[in-house]
Design a protein around this motif. Structure first.
Motif, PDB file in Angstrom:
ATOM      1  N   VAL A 131       0.836  -1.206   0.000  1.00 12.95           N
ATOM      2  CA  VAL A 131       0.000   0.000   0.000  1.00 12.95           C
ATOM      3  C   VAL A 131       0.868   1.253   0.000  1.00 12.95           C
ATOM      4  CG1 VAL A 131      -1.662   1.328   1.380  1.00 12.95           C
ATOM      5  CG2 VAL A 131      -1.965  -1.142   1.086  1.00 12.95           C
ATOM      6  N   MET A 132       2.033   1.188   0.649  1.00  9.08           N
ATOM      7  CA  MET A 132       2.927   2.342   0.706  1.00  9.08           C
ATOM      8  C   MET A 132       3.705   2.539  -0.592  1.00  9.08           C
ATOM      9  SD  MET A 132       4.398   1.892   4.587  1.00  9.08           S
ATOM     10  CE  MET A 132       5.553   3.250   4.360  1.00  9.08           C
ATOM     11  N   GLY A 133       3.507   1.656  -1.559  1.00  9.24           N
ATOM     12  CA  GLY A 133       4.120   1.855  -2.854  1.00  9.24           C
ATOM     13  C   GLY A 133       5.267   0.918  -3.190  1.00  9.24           C
ATOM     14  N   VAL A 134       5.561  -0.055  -2.316  1.00  7.69           N
ATOM     15  CA  VAL A 134       6.626  -1.013  -2.608  1.00  7.69           C
ATOM     16  C   VAL A 134       6.097  -2.033  -3.618  1.00  7.69           C
ATOM     17  CG1 VAL A 134       8.171  -2.745  -1.654  1.00  7.69           C
ATOM     18  CG2 VAL A 134       7.590  -0.701  -0.309  1.00  7.69           C
ATOM     19  N   GLY A 135       6.793  -2.194  -4.726  1.00 11.48           N
ATOM     20  CA  GLY A 135       6.339  -3.098  -5.773  1.00 11.48           C
ATOM     21  C   GLY A 135       6.620  -4.563  -5.454  1.00 11.48           C
ATOM     22  N   SER A 136       6.180  -5.420  -6.398  1.00 11.84           N
ATOM     23  CA  SER A 136       6.377  -6.862  -6.218  1.00 11.84           C
ATOM     24  C   SER A 136       7.863  -7.206  -6.167  1.00 11.84           C
ATOM     25  CB  SER A 136       5.705  -7.629  -7.358  1.00 11.84           C
ATOM     26  OG  SER A 136       4.312  -7.363  -7.374  1.00 11.84           O
ATOM     27  N   GLY A 137       8.644  -6.531  -7.011  1.00 12.42           N
ATOM     28  CA  GLY A 137      10.086  -6.789  -7.006  1.00 12.42           C
ATOM     29  C   GLY A 137      10.721  -6.455  -5.673  1.00 12.42           C
ATOM     30  N   GLY A 138      10.258  -5.355  -5.042  1.00 17.28           N
ATOM     31  CA  GLY A 138      10.795  -4.979  -3.742  1.00 17.28           C
ATOM     32  C   GLY A 138      10.459  -6.007  -2.668  1.00 17.28           C
ATOM     33  N   ILE A 139       9.239  -6.549  -2.713  1.00 12.91           N
ATOM     34  CA  ILE A 139       8.845  -7.579  -1.744  1.00 12.91           C
ATOM     35  C   ILE A 139       9.695  -8.836  -1.937  1.00 12.91           C
ATOM     36  CG2 ILE A 139       6.969  -9.039  -0.959  1.00 12.91           C
ATOM     37  CD1 ILE A 139       6.626  -6.114  -0.253  1.00 12.91           C
ATOM     38  N   ILE A 140       9.890  -9.230  -3.189  1.00 15.05           N
ATOM     39  CA  ILE A 140      10.698 -10.433  -3.464  1.00 15.05           C
ATOM     40  C   ILE A 140      12.132 -10.228  -2.997  1.00 15.05           C
ATOM     41  CG2 ILE A 140      11.633 -11.881  -5.311  1.00 15.05           C
ATOM     42  CD1 ILE A 140       9.062 -11.365  -6.873  1.00 15.05           C
ATOM     43  N   ARG A 141      12.704  -9.053  -3.305  1.00 11.77           N
ATOM     44  CA  ARG A 141      14.077  -8.780  -2.878  1.00 11.77           C
ATOM     45  C   ARG A 141      14.194  -8.776  -1.353  1.00 11.77           C
ATOM     46  NH1 ARG A 141      13.869  -5.105  -7.211  1.00 11.77           N
ATOM     47  NH2 ARG A 141      13.346  -3.408  -5.769  1.00 11.77           N
ATOM     48  N   LEU A 142      13.166  -8.298  -0.662  1.00 11.06           N
ATOM     49  CA  LEU A 142      13.196  -8.258   0.797  1.00 11.06           C
ATOM     50  C   LEU A 142      13.362  -9.669   1.376  1.00 11.06           C
ATOM     51  CD1 LEU A 142      12.873  -6.532   3.361  1.00 11.06           C
ATOM     52  CD2 LEU A 142      10.402  -6.967   3.218  1.00 11.06           C
ATOM     53  N   LYS A 146      16.830 -11.517   3.074  1.00 15.66           N
ATOM     54  CA  LYS A 146      16.793 -12.249   4.338  1.00 15.66           C
ATOM     55  C   LYS A 146      17.347 -13.667   4.159  1.00 15.66           C
ATOM     56  CE  LYS A 146      13.680 -13.826   7.961  1.00 15.66           C
ATOM     57  NZ  LYS A 146      12.274 -13.903   8.448  1.00 15.66           N
ATOM     58  N   ALA A 147      17.034 -14.293   3.012  1.00 12.74           N
ATOM     59  CA  ALA A 147      17.550 -15.637   2.740  1.00 12.74           C
ATOM     60  C   ALA A 147      19.067 -15.627   2.606  1.00 12.74           C
ATOM     61  CB  ALA A 147      16.905 -16.190   1.468  1.00 12.74           C
ATOM     62  N   VAL A 148      19.603 -14.589   1.929  1.00  7.59           N
ATOM     63  CA  VAL A 148      21.062 -14.486   1.784  1.00  7.59           C
ATOM     64  C   VAL A 148      21.725 -14.329   3.151  1.00  7.59           C
ATOM     65  CG1 VAL A 148      22.927 -13.051   0.895  1.00  7.59           C
ATOM     66  CG2 VAL A 148      20.969 -13.589  -0.559  1.00  7.59           C
ATOM     67  N   LEU A 149      21.149 -13.469   3.986  1.00 10.64           N
ATOM     68  CA  LEU A 149      21.710 -13.266   5.321  1.00 10.64           C
ATOM     69  C   LEU A 149      21.661 -14.561   6.132  1.00 10.64           C
ATOM     70  CD1 LEU A 149      22.864 -11.317   7.425  1.00 10.64           C
ATOM     71  CD2 LEU A 149      20.511 -10.736   8.068  1.00 10.64           C
ATOM     72  N   SER A 150      20.542 -15.284   6.024  1.00  9.39           N
ATOM     73  CA  SER A 150      20.414 -16.548   6.758  1.00  9.39           C
ATOM     74  C   SER A 150      21.407 -17.588   6.239  1.00  9.39           C
ATOM     75  CB  SER A 150      18.985 -17.085   6.633  1.00  9.39           C
ATOM     76  OG  SER A 150      18.057 -16.165   7.166  1.00  9.39           O
ATOM     77  N   GLY A 151      21.589 -17.636   4.909  1.00  7.64           N
ATOM     78  CA  GLY A 151      22.511 -18.616   4.333  1.00  7.64           C
ATOM     79  C   GLY A 151      23.948 -18.357   4.731  1.00  7.64           C
ATOM     80  N   VAL A 152      24.366 -17.093   4.689  1.00  9.18           N
ATOM     81  CA  VAL A 152      25.742 -16.749   5.071  1.00  9.18           C
ATOM     82  C   VAL A 152      25.975 -17.057   6.551  1.00  9.18           C
ATOM     83  CG1 VAL A 152      27.387 -14.858   5.327  1.00  9.18           C
ATOM     84  CG2 VAL A 152      26.000 -15.033   3.259  1.00  9.18           C
ATOM     85  N   SER A 153      25.023 -16.643   7.391  1.00  6.04           N
ATOM     86  CA  SER A 153      25.176 -16.895   8.831  1.00  6.04           C
ATOM     87  C   SER A 153      25.180 -18.391   9.122  1.00  6.04           C
ATOM     88  CB  SER A 153      24.038 -16.217   9.599  1.00  6.04           C
ATOM     89  OG  SER A 153      24.006 -14.829   9.336  1.00  6.04           O
ATOM     90  N   GLY A 154      24.266 -19.134   8.480  1.00  7.07           N
ATOM     91  CA  GLY A 154      24.209 -20.579   8.707  1.00  7.07           C
ATOM     92  C   GLY A 154      25.455 -21.294   8.221  1.00  7.07           C
ATOM     93  N   LEU A 190      22.987 -20.350  -1.613  1.00  3.96           N
ATOM     94  CA  LEU A 190      22.185 -20.776  -2.764  1.00  3.96           C
ATOM     95  C   LEU A 190      20.984 -21.600  -2.332  1.00  3.96           C
ATOM     96  CD1 LEU A 190      24.990 -21.715  -5.342  1.00  3.96           C
ATOM     97  CD2 LEU A 190      23.466 -19.737  -5.394  1.00  3.96           C
ATOM     98  N   ILE A 191      21.189 -22.498  -1.354  1.00  2.00           N
ATOM     99  CA  ILE A 191      20.081 -23.316  -0.868  1.00  2.00           C
ATOM    100  C   ILE A 191      19.003 -22.438  -0.226  1.00  2.00           C
ATOM    101  CG2 ILE A 191      19.436 -25.049   0.849  1.00  2.00           C
ATOM    102  CD1 ILE A 191      22.134 -26.388   0.333  1.00  2.00           C
ATOM    103  N   ALA A 192      19.428 -21.469   0.590  1.00  2.00           N
ATOM    104  CA  ALA A 192      18.465 -20.585   1.248  1.00  2.00           C
ATOM    105  C   ALA A 192      17.696 -19.744   0.231  1.00  2.00           C
ATOM    106  CB  ALA A 192      19.193 -19.684   2.246  1.00  2.00           C
ATOM    107  N   VAL A 193      18.404 -19.238  -0.777  1.00  2.00           N
ATOM    108  CA  VAL A 193      17.733 -18.439  -1.815  1.00  2.00           C
ATOM    109  C   VAL A 193      16.770 -19.296  -2.619  1.00  2.00           C
ATOM    110  CG1 VAL A 193      18.110 -17.123  -3.931  1.00  2.00           C
ATOM    111  CG2 VAL A 193      19.576 -16.732  -1.944  1.00  2.00           C
ATOM    112  N   ALA A 194      17.214 -20.503  -3.000  1.00  2.00           N
ATOM    113  CA  ALA A 194      16.346 -21.398  -3.770  1.00  2.00           C
ATOM    114  C   ALA A 194      15.088 -21.759  -2.991  1.00  2.00           C
ATOM    115  CB  ALA A 194      17.118 -22.661  -4.149  1.00  2.00           C
ATOM    116  N   ALA A 195      15.215 -21.934  -1.672  1.00  2.00           N
ATOM    117  CA  ALA A 195      14.060 -22.282  -0.856  1.00  2.00           C
ATOM    118  C   ALA A 195      13.127 -21.095  -0.635  1.00  2.00           C
ATOM    119  CB  ALA A 195      14.528 -22.820   0.493  1.00  2.00           C
TER     120      ALA A 195
END
Length: 217
Positions: A131-142, A146-154, A190-195
């Motif tokens: 509603v605030m104007g964030v597009g579908s691409g922005g939601i997907i990147r968000l 988070k998946a990239v951060l989780s994968g690196v930390s894991g 890669l596994i976290a992003v793919a999931a």
């Protein structure tokens, strides 16, 4: 050859009037010239005048055959051990490959389920962002960030956990190459992003109005 007398060398030399002289040398383990003692006879005759060289052919042949049999048995046993170790390495490599495939598939499924659950719990926040104007691409990147951060930390935590587990198991420190750590971190990412791809796309496609109506209801 038929009669052998064993006695003290000093007594024998005294009886034979050869005090301080050696009456004979028996080379029991000589592997000098099996079947041909002429080179030995010539060499000894050159060094010791009047020496007599006698070959105990039966004993020499038996000892040579025993040595050959032991050498052959050793070669066969060594070859068998190498073949067994090679087969064991192949089997362990196959088992490790199958285990890695199972673990990777399980990790992708579990991460996908967890991401779906996380997306479901945050649908209201996703709707507000839309509603605030964030597009579908922005939601997907968000979600992918988070998946990239989780994968690196894991991946980093997994490497440290593996090293610590190896230390507890073998009671010695393990040197882990930096390339291996980078590979593990990249694979985990890669596994976290793919999931997370499918849940992220699913969250981006939902209508924010319907989501907010469901939350209010």
């Amino acid at each position: 050859d038929d009669i052998i007398i064993l006695m003290n060398l000093r007594d024998l030399q005294r009886l034979a009037r050869l005090d301080g002289k050696t009456g004979g040398i028996l080379a029991l383990s000589c592997d000098c010239a099996p079947g041909d003692i002429d080179p030995i006879r010539r060499e000894l005759s050159r060094v010791i005048k009047g020496v007599q060289v006698v070959e105990f052919s039966v004993r020499a042949r038996a000892r040579q055959m025993a040595r050959d049999a032991i050498e052959k048995s050793t070669r066969e046993e060594t070859a068998d051990i190498k073949a067994s170790r090679s087969l064991l390495r192949i089997q362990m490599a196959r088992f490790a490959g199958a285990l890695i495939l199972i673990v990777t598939s399980t990790a992708i499924i579990m991460l996908s389920v967890l991401t779906f659950v996380n997306v479901r719990e945050r649908m209201a926040e996703v709707a507000i962002l839309r509603v605030m104007g964030v597009g579908s691409g922005g939601i997907i990147r968000l979600f992918l960030y988070k998946a990239v951060l989780s994968g690196v930390s894991g991946g980093i935590l997994g490497c440290f956990a593996g090293v610590y587990g190896g230390y507890l198991m073998y009671a010695e420190s393990m040197a882990v190459p930096a390339e291996f750590i980078v590979l593990v971190v990249c694979l985990m990412t890669l596994i976290a992003v793919a999931a997370s791809v499918v849940p992220a796309i699913s969250a981006a496609k939902k209508d924010p109005a319907n989501i907010l109506n469901q939350v209010q209801g």
